[in-house]
Enzyme design. Structure first.
Site, PDB file in Angstrom:
ATOM      1  N   CYS A   1      -4.495   4.052  13.923  1.00 23.41           N
ATOM      2  CA  CYS A   1      -4.327   3.238  15.141  1.00 23.41           C
ATOM      3  C   CYS A   1      -2.907   2.710  15.360  1.00 23.41           C
ATOM      4  O   CYS A   1      -2.620   2.166  16.430  1.00 23.41           O
ATOM      5  CB  CYS A   1      -5.299   2.065  15.123  1.00 23.41           C
ATOM      6  SG  CYS A   1      -4.902   0.831  13.866  1.00 23.41           S
TER       7      CYS A   1
ATOM      8  N   LYS B   1       7.973   0.756  -0.908  1.00 28.23           N
ATOM      9  CA  LYS B   1       8.208   0.022  -2.156  1.00 28.23           C
ATOM     10  C   LYS B   1       9.372   0.611  -2.950  1.00 28.23           C
ATOM     11  O   LYS B   1      10.211  -0.116  -3.466  1.00 28.23           O
ATOM     12  CB  LYS B   1       6.945   0.028  -3.040  1.00 28.23           C
ATOM     13  CG  LYS B   1       5.756  -0.682  -2.416  1.00 28.23           C
ATOM     14  CD  LYS B   1       4.573  -0.698  -3.370  1.00 28.23           C
ATOM     15  CE  LYS B   1       4.018   0.679  -3.685  1.00 28.23           C
ATOM     16  NZ  LYS B   1       3.508   1.406  -2.505  1.00 28.23           N
ATOM     17  N   THR B   2       9.401   1.941  -3.051  1.00 28.99           N
ATOM     18  CA  THR B   2      10.467   2.572  -3.837  1.00 28.99           C
ATOM     19  C   THR B   2      11.815   2.411  -3.138  1.00 28.99           C
ATOM     20  O   THR B   2      12.827   2.148  -3.786  1.00 28.99           O
ATOM     21  CB  THR B   2      10.140   4.064  -4.087  1.00 28.99           C
ATOM     22  OG1 THR B   2       8.865   4.127  -4.746  1.00 28.99           O
ATOM     23  CG2 THR B   2      11.180   4.712  -4.971  1.00 28.99           C
TER      24      THR B   2
ATOM     25  N   GLU C   1       5.730   2.179 -10.002  1.00 27.77           N
ATOM     26  CA  GLU C   1       4.302   2.491 -10.180  1.00 27.77           C
ATOM     27  C   GLU C   1       3.687   1.645 -11.289  1.00 27.77           C
ATOM     28  O   GLU C   1       2.951   2.142 -12.154  1.00 27.77           O
ATOM     29  CB  GLU C   1       4.116   3.984 -10.507  1.00 27.77           C
ATOM     30  CG  GLU C   1       4.756   4.935  -9.508  1.00 27.77           C
ATOM     31  CD  GLU C   1       3.937   5.140  -8.238  1.00 27.77           C
ATOM     32  OE1 GLU C   1       2.932   4.419  -8.026  1.00 27.77           O
ATOM     33  OE2 GLU C   1       4.310   6.021  -7.452  1.00 27.77           O
TER      34      GLU C   1
ATOM     35  N   CYS D   1       0.839  -1.195   0.000  1.00 22.91           N
ATOM     36  CA  CYS D   1       0.000   0.000   0.000  1.00 22.91           C
ATOM     37  C   CYS D   1       0.878   1.250   0.000  1.00 22.91           C
ATOM     38  O   CYS D   1       2.107   1.180  -0.046  1.00 22.91           O
ATOM     39  CB  CYS D   1      -0.927  -0.023   1.226  1.00 22.91           C
ATOM     40  SG  CYS D   1      -0.039   0.002   2.803  1.00 22.91           S
ATOM     41  N   MET D   2       0.197   2.375   0.074  1.00 22.01           N
ATOM     42  CA  MET D   2       0.869   3.674   0.191  1.00 22.01           C
ATOM     43  C   MET D   2       1.841   3.672   1.384  1.00 22.01           C
ATOM     44  O   MET D   2       1.542   3.079   2.419  1.00 22.01           O
ATOM     45  CB  MET D   2      -0.238   4.700   0.475  1.00 22.01           C
ATOM     46  CG  MET D   2       0.162   6.112   0.234  1.00 22.01           C
ATOM     47  SD  MET D   2       0.138   6.339  -1.541  1.00 22.01           S
ATOM     48  CE  MET D   2       0.891   7.935  -1.634  1.00 22.01           C
TER      49      MET D   2
ATOM     50  N   SER E   1       4.520   2.123   2.085  1.00 26.36           N
ATOM     51  CA  SER E   1       5.041   0.842   2.587  1.00 26.36           C
ATOM     52  C   SER E   1       6.524   0.650   2.243  1.00 26.36           C
ATOM     53  O   SER E   1       7.098  -0.397   2.550  1.00 26.36           O
ATOM     54  CB  SER E   1       4.206  -0.322   2.037  1.00 26.36           C
ATOM     55  OG  SER E   1       4.243  -0.356   0.614  1.00 26.36           O
TER      56      SER E   1
HETATM   57 ZN   LIG Z   1      -6.005   1.266  11.894  1.00 26.45          ZN
END
Ligand SMILES: [Zn+2]
Length: 209
Positions: free
Chosen positions: A150, A20-21, A91, A15-16, A18
């Protein structure tokens, strides 16, 4: 083995935020030490950084060549022209449906391919060619982030428009941008805190709600 030179498809998904790059650039730097000739490409839709560089959140940079998102086949001629051993693709989710065929051709020609991208879109749906690339992969790195709500493990990308969860029928990429003060942002969330608003069309709400 420090670096695998065989034909090989490694897909980095997540996901955003995380990393990856960062992971992609780490592998490219390692390949560089192994004296591999490298081509890094990105679809021409991402304007976060100057087109000639890939930049990670930790500010690592690597030269990158923009390729029209509707013409992933252009990656093949670039790889041939520059006679590279390894092709990195950033991407990957934004390239059109020909990307898996292009990646297969690169692998068949003896090249190593490392593709990174979002595995799901803001609504949690499989994103672009990523599901197919993941199925074809020889190796998969699935990364997660931290939920901004959270602090638990985040695997989803939350899209916010004007600070509120985007609707299911909002377009994936906003062309031309929003006029102030409506700002589109993305953040990492866990499954519990990932929110998608009901369809705007169903609510009869205008686009600038
Ligand atoms: Zn959460």
């Amino acid at each position: 083995m420090l670096f695998r030179a065989d034909p090989w498809l490694h897909v980095i998904a997540g996901c955003m935020s995380s990393g990856k790059t960062d992971e992609l650039l780490r592998l490219l730097r390692r390949a560089e030490i192994a004296k591999r000739r490298i081509l890094l490409v990105r679809p021409d839709v991402d304007d976060r950084t100057p087109a000639e560089y890939a930049e990670s959140r930790s500010k690592a940079r690597y030269p990158s060549t923009p390729v029209p998102k509707g013409e992933p086949v252009a990656i093949l001629s670039l790889a041939r022209e520059r006679d590279v051993d390894l092709v990195g693709i950033e991407e990957a989710q934004f390239f059109d449906g020909n990307l898996p065929r292009v990646v297969e051709t690169l692998r068949q020609s003896g090249r190593h391919v490392i593709a990174s991208g979002l595995n799901t879109d803001f609504a949690g749906r499989p994103f672009g060619s990523m599901p197919e690339l993941l199925a074809l992969a020889d190796e998969i790195t699935m990364l997660s982030a931290i939920c901004v709500v959270c602090g638990e493990t985040a695997t989803r990308t939350q899209r916010l428009v004007g600070g509120r969860p985007a609707a299911i029928d909002d377009p994936l990429i906003v062309i031309g941008g929003f006029e102030a003060p409506t700002v589109e942002t993305y953040e990492a969330r866990c499954l519990r805190h990932h929110e998608v608003a009901p369809a705007r069309s169903a609510r009869g709400v205008v686009a600038d709600d």
